[in-house]
Motif scaffolding. Structure first.
Motif, mmCIF file in Angstrom:
data_model
loop_
_atom_site.group_PDB
_atom_site.id
_atom_site.type_symbol
_atom_site.label_atom_id
_atom_site.label_comp_id
_atom_site.label_asym_id
_atom_site.label_seq_id
_atom_site.Cartn_x
_atom_site.Cartn_y
_atom_site.Cartn_z
ATOM 1 N N VAL A 78 -15.740 31.001 -25.183
ATOM 2 C CA VAL A 78 -17.253 31.512 -25.026
ATOM 3 C C VAL A 78 -18.008 30.442 -24.597
ATOM 4 N N ALA A 79 -18.051 29.290 -25.336
ATOM 5 C CA ALA A 79 -18.606 28.265 -24.949
ATOM 6 C C ALA A 79 -18.416 27.846 -23.398
ATOM 7 N N ALA A 80 -17.267 27.706 -23.249
ATOM 8 C CA ALA A 80 -16.949 27.225 -21.772
ATOM 9 C C ALA A 80 -17.479 28.207 -20.576
ATOM 10 N N PHE A 81 -17.331 29.431 -21.041
ATOM 11 C CA PHE A 81 -17.658 30.457 -19.877
ATOM 12 C C PHE A 81 -19.132 30.752 -19.977
ATOM 13 N N SER A 82 -19.757 30.039 -20.697
ATOM 14 C CA SER A 82 -21.362 30.237 -20.859
ATOM 15 C C SER A 82 -22.049 29.374 -19.902
ATOM 16 N N PHE A 83 -21.389 28.710 -19.126
ATOM 17 C CA PHE A 83 -21.887 27.478 -18.018
ATOM 18 C C PHE A 83 -21.553 28.306 -16.696
ATOM 19 N N PRO A 84 -22.481 28.081 -16.021
ATOM 20 C CA PRO A 84 -22.216 28.256 -14.629
ATOM 21 C C PRO A 84 -21.369 27.566 -13.789
ATOM 22 N N TYR A 85 -20.579 28.114 -12.899
ATOM 23 C CA TYR A 85 -19.560 27.293 -11.977
ATOM 24 C C TYR A 85 -19.880 27.575 -10.812
ATOM 25 N N CYS A 86 -20.586 26.755 -10.132
ATOM 26 C CA CYS A 86 -21.212 27.052 -8.590
ATOM 27 C C CYS A 86 -20.726 25.833 -7.780
ATOM 28 N N SER A 87 -20.028 24.917 -8.016
ATOM 29 C CA SER A 87 -19.527 23.790 -7.209
ATOM 30 C C SER A 87 -18.196 24.007 -6.837
ATOM 31 N N SER A 88 -17.590 22.982 -6.528
ATOM 32 C CA SER A 88 -16.135 23.262 -6.073
ATOM 33 C C SER A 88 -15.375 23.901 -7.196
ATOM 34 N N LEU A 89 -14.636 24.768 -6.837
ATOM 35 C CA LEU A 89 -13.915 25.630 -7.864
ATOM 36 C C LEU A 89 -12.214 25.124 -7.952
ATOM 37 N N GLU A 90 -12.139 23.913 -7.562
ATOM 38 C CA GLU A 90 -10.860 23.257 -7.596
ATOM 39 C C GLU A 90 -10.561 22.513 -9.042
ATOM 40 N N ILE A 91 -9.761 23.087 -9.603
ATOM 41 C CA ILE A 91 -9.047 22.413 -11.131
ATOM 42 C C ILE A 91 -8.108 21.613 -10.909
ATOM 43 N N HIS A 92 -8.511 20.088 -11.284
ATOM 44 C CA HIS A 92 -7.494 19.064 -11.114
ATOM 45 C C HIS A 92 -6.375 19.302 -12.388
ATOM 46 N N HIS A 93 -5.701 20.384 -12.437
ATOM 47 C CA HIS A 93 -4.862 20.744 -13.375
ATOM 48 C C HIS A 93 -3.644 21.598 -12.985
ATOM 49 N N LEU B 197 -14.709 22.068 -16.990
ATOM 50 C CA LEU B 197 -16.177 21.475 -17.559
ATOM 51 C C LEU B 197 -16.851 20.883 -16.137
ATOM 52 N N PRO B 198 -15.898 19.666 -15.543
ATOM 53 C CA PRO B 198 -16.717 18.960 -14.422
ATOM 54 C C PRO B 198 -17.168 19.761 -13.236
ATOM 55 N N LEU B 199 -16.589 21.060 -13.270
ATOM 56 C CA LEU B 199 -17.001 21.958 -12.174
ATOM 57 C C LEU B 199 -18.199 22.539 -12.408
ATOM 58 N N SER B 200 -18.825 22.719 -13.783
ATOM 59 C CA SER B 200 -20.008 23.163 -13.781
ATOM 60 C C SER B 200 -21.273 22.573 -13.137
ATOM 61 N N CYS B 201 -22.118 23.587 -12.725
ATOM 62 C CA CYS B 201 -23.489 22.879 -12.138
ATOM 63 C C CYS B 201 -24.461 22.865 -13.195
ATOM 64 N N ALA B 202 -24.234 22.878 -14.463
ATOM 65 C CA ALA B 202 -24.881 22.516 -15.630
ATOM 66 C C ALA B 202 -24.534 21.246 -16.281
ATOM 67 N N ASP B 203 -25.403 20.991 -17.287
ATOM 68 C CA ASP B 203 -25.331 19.528 -18.120
ATOM 69 C C ASP B 203 -24.350 20.185 -19.127
ATOM 70 N N THR B 204 -23.214 19.648 -19.381
ATOM 71 C CA THR B 204 -22.176 20.243 -20.263
ATOM 72 C C THR B 204 -21.786 18.989 -21.351
#
Length: 316
Positions: A161-176, A185-192
């Motif tokens: 719930v916490a992770a999906f409460s952030f907006p993900y509006c930058s690159s959607l490439e997950i390095h994993h 979390l680094p993909l979020s455009c909010a302060d995490t």
């Protein structure tokens, strides 16, 4: 949730851990082999303990739950990684990413608590053998097992719930090679940063508390084993406890290296390698460690093979 509308219509991209060079093709084949051994080994452990009535004791009930957790954990990450690699696709849907995060975090948390319960079980069995049936009766064992699952699932729900409460509006490439919160979390455009600090504290608590129980239990166990007069009793106690300690060392060593380091010391490649260790390799080693070092499990397996052979002969 503060999401941009387009986020719901986009898939995340899993960059994976392998490319198509000969060396990586070999490593991918090796991972599939490890997955097969882990899947079959943990499935066999669960079925063996379920079918053999002589193994219906608290110790083996807990062991069956450990194998079940490992079975679910390896099935959460490897099949999707293998499908993406073989198909050439790298995408994962928002729902698929959420499912991976939930089960991955839940199973890791549940296994932390279960390993602590297993250590307590060994402490009671060796230090208080005459009171074992009282302190570790069936109700108590089931309660602690269910509590481990519930605490793990609660952790998974909170993180999801916490992770999906952030907006993900930058690159959607997950390095994993799967949806890990630390890589997402680094993909979020909010302060995490606040959530990352809270996540770090929660990980420390979830690791340190069970480890404290394990260290306390085995400190008392070690004292009891040293004071035993019978060499056979010492050998049996040492064999059982060393199997559990081997599993604990593999699991917590990798988990602490992964989650108890400052975020600045992480690199995507390091995280992928360490994650591969305790989500792929450790689930394979657990049933091997217990089956090779435990006479009761070996006898149960041989008995199961004999019954199967007799049934096959009778049907001929």
């Amino acid at each position: 949730m503060v999401w941009r509308n387009q986020t719901f219509n986009l898939d995340f991209i899993l960059l994976g851990i392998f490319d198509y060079r000969p060396t990586h093709i070999f490593l991918f084949s090796l991972v599939l082999g490890i997955f097969t051994v882990a899947f079959m080994g943990n499935t066999l452990m669960v079925l063996l303990i379920y079918l053999d009535t002589q193994l219906h004791t608290p110790m083996y009930l807990l062991l069956s739950q450990l194998s079940l957790m490992d079975l679910m954990l390896i099935s959460t990450t490897v099949p999707k990684m293998a499908f993406n690699y073989l198909s050439g696709r790298k995408s994962i849907s928002l729902a698929g990413c959420g499912i991976q995060i939930f089960f991955y975090v839940s199973l890791l948390g549940a296994e932390c608590f279960l390993l602590a319960v297993m250590a307590y079980d060994r402490y009671v069995a060796i230090c208080h053998p005459l009171r074992y049936t009282i302190l570790m009766n069936q109700k108590c064992c089931v309660f602690m097992t269910v509590a481990s699952w519930i605490l793990g699932f609660l952790d998974g729900i909170i993180v999801l719930v916490a992770a999906f409460s952030f907006p993900y509006c930058s690159s959607l490439e997950i390095h994993h090679f799967f949806c890990d919160v630390a890589a997402l979390l680094p993909l979020s455009c909010a302060d995490t940063s606040a959530f990352e600090n809270l996540l770090f504290i929660c990980c420390v608590v979830m690791l340190v508390f069970p480890v404290s129980v394990i260290i306390g239990s085995y400190s008392r166990v070690l004292q009891a084993v040293i004071s035993m007069d019978s060499k056979e009793s010492r050998r049996k106690a040492f064999t059982i406890c060393s199997s559990h300690l081997s599993v604990v060392g593999l699991y917590y060593g990798a988990a602490m290296f992964m989650y108890m380091r400052p975020a600045s010391n992480h690199t995507p490649d390091q995280d992928k390698v360490v994650s591969a260790f305790y989500t792929i390799l450790t689930p394979m080693l657990n049933p091997l460690i217990y089956s090779l070092r435990n006479k009761e499990v070996s006898k149960g397996f041989q008995k199961l093979l004999r019954k199967r052979k007799i049934n096959c002969i009778q049907h001929l």
